[in-house]
Design a protein around this motif. Structure first.
Motif, short mmCIF file in Angstrom:
data_model
loop_
_atom_site.label_atom_id
_atom_site.label_comp_id
_atom_site.label_asym_id
_atom_site.label_seq_id
_atom_site.Cartn_x
_atom_site.Cartn_y
_atom_site.Cartn_z
N LEU A 154 0.83 -1.20 0.00
CA LEU A 154 0.00 0.00 0.00
C LEU A 154 0.87 1.27 0.00
N LYS A 155 2.00 1.23 0.71
CA LYS A 155 2.90 2.38 0.71
C LYS A 155 3.50 2.60 -0.68
N ILE A 156 3.90 1.52 -1.33
CA ILE A 156 4.47 1.63 -2.67
C ILE A 156 3.43 2.18 -3.65
N ALA A 157 2.21 1.64 -3.57
CA ALA A 157 1.16 2.03 -4.51
C ALA A 157 0.69 3.47 -4.32
N SER A 158 0.86 4.01 -3.10
CA SER A 158 0.36 5.36 -2.82
C SER A 158 1.45 6.43 -2.83
N GLU A 159 2.72 6.02 -2.99
CA GLU A 159 3.82 6.98 -2.99
C GLU A 159 4.09 7.46 -4.42
N HIS A 160 3.97 8.80 -4.64
CA HIS A 160 4.15 9.35 -5.98
C HIS A 160 5.17 10.48 -6.02
N GLU A 161 5.98 10.57 -4.97
CA GLU A 161 6.99 11.63 -4.94
C GLU A 161 8.39 11.06 -4.72
N GLN A 162 8.53 10.14 -3.77
CA GLN A 162 9.83 9.60 -3.43
C GLN A 162 10.11 8.32 -4.20
N LYS A 163 11.37 8.11 -4.56
CA LYS A 163 11.76 6.90 -5.26
C LYS A 163 12.04 5.74 -4.30
N GLN A 164 12.15 6.05 -3.02
CA GLN A 164 12.44 5.03 -2.03
C GLN A 164 11.36 5.01 -0.96
N VAL A 165 10.94 3.82 -0.58
CA VAL A 165 9.90 3.64 0.42
C VAL A 165 10.46 2.81 1.56
N ALA A 166 10.13 3.19 2.79
CA ALA A 166 10.58 2.43 3.96
C ALA A 166 9.80 1.12 4.05
N LEU A 167 10.50 0.03 4.15
CA LEU A 167 9.88 -1.29 4.28
C LEU A 167 9.17 -1.37 5.63
N VAL A 168 7.93 -1.85 5.62
CA VAL A 168 7.18 -2.00 6.86
C VAL A 168 7.50 -3.37 7.46
N VAL A 169 8.12 -3.36 8.63
CA VAL A 169 8.50 -4.59 9.31
C VAL A 169 7.91 -4.56 10.72
N ASN A 170 7.13 -5.58 11.03
CA ASN A 170 6.49 -5.67 12.34
C ASN A 170 7.39 -6.38 13.34
N ASN A 171 7.42 -5.85 14.55
CA ASN A 171 8.15 -6.50 15.63
C ASN A 171 7.28 -7.61 16.23
N LEU A 172 7.87 -8.76 16.48
CA LEU A 172 7.15 -9.90 17.06
C LEU A 172 7.69 -10.16 18.46
N PRO A 173 7.04 -9.61 19.48
CA PRO A 173 7.54 -9.82 20.85
C PRO A 173 7.38 -11.28 21.26
N PRO A 174 8.23 -11.76 22.17
CA PRO A 174 8.11 -13.15 22.64
C PRO A 174 6.74 -13.41 23.25
N GLN A 175 6.20 -14.56 22.93
CA GLN A 175 4.89 -14.94 23.46
C GLN A 175 4.90 -16.42 23.81
N PRO A 176 4.97 -16.76 25.10
CA PRO A 176 4.98 -15.85 26.25
C PRO A 176 6.35 -15.19 26.43
N ASP A 177 6.36 -14.11 27.21
CA ASP A 177 7.63 -13.47 27.53
C ASP A 177 8.04 -13.86 28.95
N LEU A 178 9.18 -13.32 29.38
CA LEU A 178 9.71 -13.70 30.69
C LEU A 178 8.76 -13.31 31.81
N ALA A 179 8.06 -12.18 31.65
CA ALA A 179 7.11 -11.75 32.68
C ALA A 179 5.97 -12.75 32.82
N ASP A 180 5.53 -13.31 31.67
CA ASP A 180 4.43 -14.29 31.70
C ASP A 180 4.83 -15.55 32.47
N ILE A 181 6.01 -16.09 32.14
CA ILE A 181 6.39 -17.35 32.77
C ILE A 181 6.89 -17.15 34.19
N SER A 182 7.26 -15.92 34.53
CA SER A 182 7.71 -15.66 35.89
C SER A 182 6.56 -15.79 36.90
#
Length: 374
Positions: A170-198
């Motif tokens: 969607l970012k690529i398709a809607s960008e009409h000014e810049q030649k470079q687009v920032a890649l969208v990368v999602n962070n995947l937190p640990p599940q469960p994390d240390l707080a959960d198992i503690s």
């Protein structure tokens, strides 16, 4: 009347000449020119040549992605082909006859052609993003908790990352000014994390049963099922299925023929004996006051729990299932000794699921929490 005919002919001839000259002039001015009102992405391309329109539109399309200061080029050839196909509809295609071309040009209406009438090659770009995700994606590593040598061992997890293909598209398709687009990368937190198992620290279920170790095939089956159950971590609200976790009891999985109950008869079948695992687990679940979703009893009494207090299983037919309705994760510890099977449930105690006061078992129970039967 005869005198007026030459005059009419002359006037008609002059009209045709004028129209012809006007048409030639119009053809010269409008040939290979964008129609009036050709607006794409907010820019007016009216009157420009096809080469100009094509070049400027293509120049407004991103051709690379940026992630962590590294540039990843995009191949846009197929998208450029899509734009050229669209331009074929916008510009006059010469017929080979100048007069016919003139008629076509003069008949072209002035109109605004929205950018939604054409677009990039979605399939091609998504394929490139998919290939890029194979390089960038990193799996999330869950925090771990196990019970070993009388204590709970906890290990921190590690966050992962995953390319968001749809949002990047969607970012690529809607960008009409810049030649470079920032890649969208999602962070995947640990599940469960240390707080959960503690929070997993309270014993809310603990039950031990005994078996005849001289029955080698049955003993092996009991141990195999216990190994499958051991250190299983159940998220809050999730339904636990004995059959899903232990799996089908087959020779390929290491299970041996041993006695099983079918109706009112005892016969040999692969995995005979593992109902002791499911029944021992059921007793621990009862102690923890967890919600039972599915349970079945044998058609004949068994030796390892009191009558009516068992939980028989048969892969694909009968299952033992319960829900972790505590407020935290639930850990199953299942281990065997010379002639015993002990299953403990560690979790987050509350009023509905209190801390167990002492271990239980049939016909006897362990003397201490951290000391198994001999």
């Amino acid at each position: 009347m005869k005198k007026t005919r030459p005059l009419i002919v002359a006037l008609l001839l002059q009209l045709f000449i004028t129209l012809g000259l006007g048409s030639v002039v119009a053809y010269g001015k409008t040939h290979d020119r964008a129609p009036a009102g050709l607006i794409v992405w907010g820019q007016d391309y009216s009157g420009m040549s096809r080469i100009q329109v094509s070049s400027q539109i293509k120049d407004r399309i991103p051709n690379s992605l940026l992630f962590q200061e590294q540039d990843y080029p995009l191949k846009m050839d197929r998208s450029y082909e899509e734009i050229d196909k669209w331009l074929d509809q916008v510009f006059q295609v010469p017929t080979g006859f100048w007069f016919t071309d003139i008629i076509q040009i003069l008949s072209l209406p002035s109109k605004v052609i929205p950018s939604s009438d054409f677009g990039l090659n979605r399939e091609d770009i998504l394929a490139q993003l998919q290939a890029l995700s194979a390089i960038i994606n990193k799996p999330m590593v869950s925090a771990m908790i196990t019970y070993s040598k009388g204590q709970l061992v906890k290990t921190d997890g590690q966050a992962g990352q995953e390319v968001d293909i749809e949002r990047t598209w969607l970012k690529i398709a809607s960008e009409h000014e810049q030649k470079q687009v920032a890649l969208v990368v999602n962070n995947l937190p640990p599940q469960p994390d240390l707080a959960d198992i503690s929070r997993v620290e309270d014993i809310i279920g603990d039950y031990t049963t005994y078996f005849n170790s001289l029955d080698v095939p049955r003993t092996k089956n009991v141990r195999l099922a216990a190994m499958a159950l051991n250190n299983q971590l159940i998220p809050p609200g999730q339904i636990f299925s004995f059959n899903d976790v232990v799996g089908e009891r087959t020779e390929a999985s290491g299970y041996l023929p041993a006695l099983i109950f079918v109706n009112q008869t005892a016969i040999k079948g692969d995995g005979g004996g593992i109902c002791q695992d499911s029944s021992t687990l059921y007793q621990a679940v009862r102690q923890a006051h967890l919600s039972i979703v599915e349970r079945h009893t044998h058609t004949l009494p068994v030796s390892y729990v009191l009558k009516g207090q068992d939980a028989t299983v048969s892969f694909g037919i009968l299952d033992f299932r319960f829900r972790n309705d505590t407020q935290g994760y639930l850990l199953i510890s299942a281990r065997t000794g010379s002639n015993w099977l002990r299953i403990q449930l560690f979790g987050l105690a509350d009023e509905q699921h209190p801390v167990l006061l002492k271990p239980a078992g049939y016909p006897s129970h362990p003397e201490e929490w951290n000391r198994d039967p001999k």
